[in-house]
Write a protein that holds these residues in place. Structure first.
Motif, PDB file in Angstrom:
ATOM      1  N   UNK A   1       0.809  -1.225   0.000  1.00 29.34           N
ATOM      2  CA  UNK A   1       0.000   0.000   0.000  1.00 29.34           C
ATOM      3  C   UNK A   1       0.837   1.267   0.000  1.00 29.34           C
ATOM      4  N   UNK A   2       2.171   1.145   0.204  1.00 35.26           N
ATOM      5  CA  UNK A   2       3.069   2.283   0.068  1.00 35.26           C
ATOM      6  C   UNK A   2       4.276   1.860  -0.763  1.00 35.26           C
ATOM      7  N   UNK A   3       4.804   2.797  -1.538  1.00 35.58           N
ATOM      8  CA  UNK A   3       5.922   2.457  -2.411  1.00 35.58           C
ATOM      9  C   UNK A   3       7.139   1.996  -1.618  1.00 35.58           C
ATOM     10  N   UNK A   4       7.380   2.607  -0.441  1.00 37.07           N
ATOM     11  CA  UNK A   4       8.585   2.254   0.316  1.00 37.07           C
ATOM     12  C   UNK A   4       8.518   0.836   0.889  1.00 37.07           C
ATOM     13  N   UNK A   5       7.351   0.191   0.821  1.00 35.90           N
ATOM     14  CA  UNK A   5       7.236  -1.189   1.294  1.00 35.90           C
ATOM     15  C   UNK A   5       7.614  -2.218   0.225  1.00 35.90           C
ATOM     16  N   UNK A   6       7.721  -1.786  -1.024  1.00 32.62           N
ATOM     17  CA  UNK A   6       7.915  -2.736  -2.117  1.00 32.62           C
ATOM     18  C   UNK A   6       9.254  -3.464  -2.002  1.00 32.62           C
ATOM     19  N   UNK A   7      10.335  -2.737  -1.700  1.00 35.32           N
ATOM     20  CA  UNK A   7      11.640  -3.393  -1.565  1.00 35.32           C
ATOM     21  C   UNK A   7      11.642  -4.419  -0.432  1.00 35.32           C
ATOM     22  N   UNK A   8      11.151  -4.086   0.781  1.00 37.26           N
ATOM     23  CA  UNK A   8      11.095  -5.105   1.829  1.00 37.26           C
ATOM     24  C   UNK A   8      10.225  -6.311   1.454  1.00 37.26           C
ATOM     25  N   UNK A   9       9.100  -6.059   0.760  1.00 39.96           N
ATOM     26  CA  UNK A   9       8.248  -7.173   0.337  1.00 39.96           C
ATOM     27  C   UNK A   9       8.996  -8.078  -0.628  1.00 39.96           C
ATOM     28  N   UNK A  10       9.684  -7.479  -1.590  1.00 34.87           N
ATOM     29  CA  UNK A  10      10.402  -8.269  -2.586  1.00 34.87           C
ATOM     30  C   UNK A  10      11.545  -9.062  -1.953  1.00 34.87           C
ATOM     31  N   UNK A  11      12.302  -8.429  -1.067  1.00 34.52           N
ATOM     32  CA  UNK A  11      13.425  -9.114  -0.433  1.00 34.52           C
ATOM     33  C   UNK A  11      12.942 -10.244   0.479  1.00 34.52           C
ATOM     34  N   UNK A  12      11.864 -10.001   1.211  1.00 35.16           N
ATOM     35  CA  UNK A  12      11.322 -11.029   2.088  1.00 35.16           C
ATOM     36  C   UNK A  12      10.795 -12.206   1.277  1.00 35.16           C
ATOM     37  N   UNK A  13      10.101 -11.894   0.195  1.00 36.96           N
ATOM     38  CA  UNK A  13       9.560 -12.949  -0.656  1.00 36.96           C
ATOM     39  C   UNK A  13      10.679 -13.809  -1.237  1.00 36.96           C
ATOM     40  N   UNK A  14      11.710 -13.172  -1.736  1.00 33.14           N
ATOM     41  CA  UNK A  14      12.828 -13.923  -2.309  1.00 33.14           C
ATOM     42  C   UNK A  14      13.522 -14.800  -1.274  1.00 33.14           C
ATOM     43  N   UNK A  15      13.537 -14.341  -0.039  1.00 32.52           N
ATOM     44  CA  UNK A  15      14.204 -15.110   1.012  1.00 32.52           C
ATOM     45  C   UNK A  15      13.416 -16.360   1.393  1.00 32.52           C
ATOM     46  N   UNK A  16      12.081 -16.276   1.343  1.00 31.73           N
ATOM     47  CA  UNK A  16      11.262 -17.362   1.871  1.00 31.73           C
ATOM     48  C   UNK A  16      10.627 -18.263   0.804  1.00 31.73           C
ATOM     49  N   UNK A  17      10.540 -17.805  -0.456  1.00 31.09           N
ATOM     50  CA  UNK A  17       9.867 -18.603  -1.481  1.00 31.09           C
ATOM     51  C   UNK A  17      10.838 -19.581  -2.125  1.00 31.09           C
ATOM     52  N   UNK A  18      10.414 -20.835  -2.262  1.00 31.86           N
ATOM     53  CA  UNK A  18      11.245 -21.834  -2.913  1.00 31.86           C
ATOM     54  C   UNK A  18      11.544 -21.411  -4.346  1.00 31.86           C
ATOM     55  N   UNK A  19      12.778 -21.592  -4.758  1.00 30.71           N
ATOM     56  CA  UNK A  19      13.201 -21.264  -6.104  1.00 30.71           C
ATOM     57  C   UNK A  19      13.772 -22.518  -6.768  1.00 30.71           C
ATOM     58  N   UNK A  20      13.659 -22.577  -8.074  1.00 35.39           N
ATOM     59  CA  UNK A  20      14.312 -23.634  -8.849  1.00 35.39           C
ATOM     60  C   UNK A  20      13.914 -25.022  -8.348  1.00 35.39           C
ATOM     61  N   UNK A  21      12.611 -25.214  -8.152  1.00 37.07           N
ATOM     62  CA  UNK A  21      12.136 -26.505  -7.686  1.00 37.07           C
ATOM     63  C   UNK A  21      12.071 -27.489  -8.852  1.00 37.07           C
TER      64      UNK A  21
END
Length: 250
Positions: free
Chosen positions: A103-123
């Protein structure tokens, strides 16, 4: 954290779809910014594990109470999570869910970094999924979509990041909302009063990382039909025209 936003209501409807229930069966899920927990509680029933998170300590306490009152299994847990922290996720999850978190632009970077840290990749199979539900009129929701799909400038590292590997799409829905009606009898049929109802535009960002044998690029020209559909019968994939014509606010 204490208010039930339209995006969470839309999420609970979409996550109850046959498509999502079939996809989520036996998978692990993490919800960001759970608030009162409606969307996560709906999604949890078919998952092998579900973690509901919020930065607010009081909200986490209420989430604990909600899981207890709904007699949810021990596989559903609650914890405090700040997206701004450095995350070392030793046990990544299959599905990450967020409702009205961009809901705010300044939250986008934390959301993206958190998502990349926790979401499985290259399954091995294409079985990881990111779902961000928000108001279709929020400019920051569209910015997050473009950041993932097209790449973006990282203010922290001072470099431009490429698009996320995998496939990304935004789908649009209209959520019809009416005045709240107390229903003490499950057999009652609540009449829908069009005069008191309103249409709330909802957008859903869906991203699937590639499998080891899958695509290696997030080229927008690639066919997006193979991406997970939440509610295929009513799904409308957003276009560049929709992006230009949508009346947006912060």
């Amino acid at each position: 954290s204490s208010e039930l936003w339209p995006s969470a209501i839309a999420s609970s409807i979409l996550l109850n779809s046959p498509e999502f229930r079939n996809f989520s069966n036996g998978k692990s899920l993490l919800e960001l910014g759970s608030g009162v927990g409606l969307a996560g509680l709906v999604a949890a029933r078919d998952c092998s594990s579900c973690v509901l998170t919020d930065v607010d300590e009081r909200a986490v306490q209420l989430l604990h109470q909600a899981t207890h009152k709904n007699h949810l299994p021990e596989t559903v847990t609650c914890r405090q999570l700040d997206w701004r922290d450095n995350h070392d996720a030793s046990n990544p999850v299959d599905i990450i869910l967020g409702s009205d978190i961009a809901y705010y632009y300044h939250l986008l970077r934390p959301i993206m970094d958190t998502t990349r840290a926790f979401l499985k990749q290259d399954s091995v199979a294409q079985d990881s999924l990111l779902i961000i539900v928000g108001g279709a009129s929020r400019e920051s929701q569209w910015d997050l979509y473009h950041n993932i799909r097209d790449g973006c400038y990282n203010q922290i590292t001072d470099v431009r990041e490429p698009p996320w590997l995998g496939k990304t799409k935004m789908v649009l829905f209209h959520l019809k909302m009416s005045n709240w009606v107390e229903d003490n009898d499950e057999t009652d049929v609540v009449e829908d009063d069009d005069e008191d109802s309103q249409m709330v535009p909802i957008s859903v960002i869906i991203h699937q990382p590639p499998s080891r044998s899958g695509i290696s690029s997030n080229d927008p020209s690639l066919d997006t039909d193979t991406i997970m559909s939440l509610f295929e019968e009513f799904e409308y994939v957003a276009t560049e025209t929709d992006d230009r014509n949508m009346l947006k606010s912060f």
